[in-house]
Scaffold this active site. Sequence first.
Site, short mmCIF file in Angstrom:
data_model
loop_
_atom_site.label_atom_id
_atom_site.label_comp_id
_atom_site.label_asym_id
_atom_site.label_seq_id
_atom_site.Cartn_x
_atom_site.Cartn_y
_atom_site.Cartn_z
N THR A 25 0.85 -1.20 0.00
CA THR A 25 0.00 0.00 0.00
C THR A 25 0.88 1.25 0.00
O THR A 25 1.85 1.32 0.75
CB THR A 25 -0.89 0.00 1.26
OG1 THR A 25 -1.68 -1.19 1.25
CG2 THR A 25 -1.82 1.21 1.27
N GLY A 82 6.32 -0.84 -0.24
CA GLY A 82 7.26 0.23 0.08
C GLY A 82 7.55 0.23 1.57
O GLY A 82 7.13 -0.67 2.31
N ASP A 84 8.76 3.22 4.99
CA ASP A 84 9.09 4.60 5.37
C ASP A 84 10.57 4.75 5.70
O ASP A 84 11.16 5.78 5.42
CB ASP A 84 8.23 5.02 6.57
CG ASP A 84 6.76 4.98 6.22
OD1 ASP A 84 6.40 5.49 5.14
OD2 ASP A 84 5.98 4.41 6.99
N GLY A 97 0.57 4.77 6.64
CA GLY A 97 -0.83 4.69 6.23
C GLY A 97 -1.67 3.99 7.28
O GLY A 97 -1.29 3.90 8.45
N GLU A 103 -0.50 -5.41 6.34
CA GLU A 103 0.85 -5.38 5.75
C GLU A 103 1.77 -6.37 6.47
O GLU A 103 2.48 -7.15 5.83
CB GLU A 103 1.44 -3.96 5.84
CG GLU A 103 0.77 -2.98 4.88
CD GLU A 103 1.29 -1.56 4.99
OE1 GLU A 103 0.87 -0.73 4.18
OE2 GLU A 103 2.09 -1.26 5.89
C1 5RP Z 1 1.96 2.29 4.39
C2 5RP Z 1 3.40 2.02 4.21
C3 5RP Z 1 4.02 2.48 2.93
O1 5RP Z 1 4.61 1.39 2.31
C4 5RP Z 1 5.06 3.52 3.26
O2 5RP Z 1 4.43 4.58 3.95
C5 5RP Z 1 5.75 4.05 1.99
O3 5RP Z 1 4.84 4.80 1.24
P1 5RP Z 1 5.23 5.37 -0.17
O4 5RP Z 1 5.46 4.21 -1.08
O5 5RP Z 1 4.03 6.20 -0.57
O6 5RP Z 1 6.47 6.21 -0.01
O7 5RP Z 1 4.07 1.46 5.05
O8 5RP Z 1 1.51 1.81 5.63
#
Ligand code: 5RP
Length: 222
Positions: A25, A82, A84, A97, A103
């Site tokens: 996500t 992905g 953070d 998110g 996840e």
């Molecule tokens: C959501 C996540 C996302 O994978 C993480 O926030 C990365 O987001 P993005 O790909 O928009 O940079 O852990 O819960």
Amino acid sequence: MNDKQLAAEYAANLITNGMLVGLGTGSTANYFIEALARRQHEEHLRIETVSSSPISAVKARALNIPVLAIEQVAKLDVYVDGADEVTADKTLLKGRGADLVREKLLASASAEFWVLIDPSKQVSHIGEKSPIPIEVMPFSWQLVKHQIEVLGGHCELRLNANKDGLAVTSHGSLVLDAHFDSMDPDTLNGHLNSIAGVVEHGIFYRLATKIFCGYQEVVQVN
Ligand code: 5RP
């Protein structure tokens, strides 16, 4: 093509016929879903998927990717998402998110977990740039907050995007965003796993198997 998209395209090209693929996500996961859909359309790639969030399921189905319900799935071939923050030893911070629970469930149930990043996600320690999200049962937040403070951390309840209410995850939990001055992720992971009232938290320890980092037209795989 930006760096996240580069990593996503690279990973999508490694998916083979018959795989059950977990969809992450976020913006990077979205690039991966789009790349998978293109391979399905152009190369007749045959896959099934399971999604970590309602929003990724909607996107995948709109692109004609078959999405199984999470209840139908006991194990996956690969989960792709992905993150953070990512350290050199592949510890991750996730959960900016609202879909942390699914996840981590999918990442834990998968033979492989591929993480797609750009260099901005690389850190020397977890919590360097972002707080650690801790999903809690709504009625337990004060009790959990106290336990976090006993561990030497501090945290606040996450607000919604408009800052006029509390953020509620897709699992129906509240989120405490926590900061710890110094604690190794192994110890912190263990402590957070053992606090009653915690539904899940954002440290993904020893789950990622490969990191794909896109940077200036090249993807580095670790
Ligand atoms: C959501 C996540 C996302 O994978 C993480 O926030 C990365 O987001 P993005 O790909 O928009 O940079 O852990 O819960």
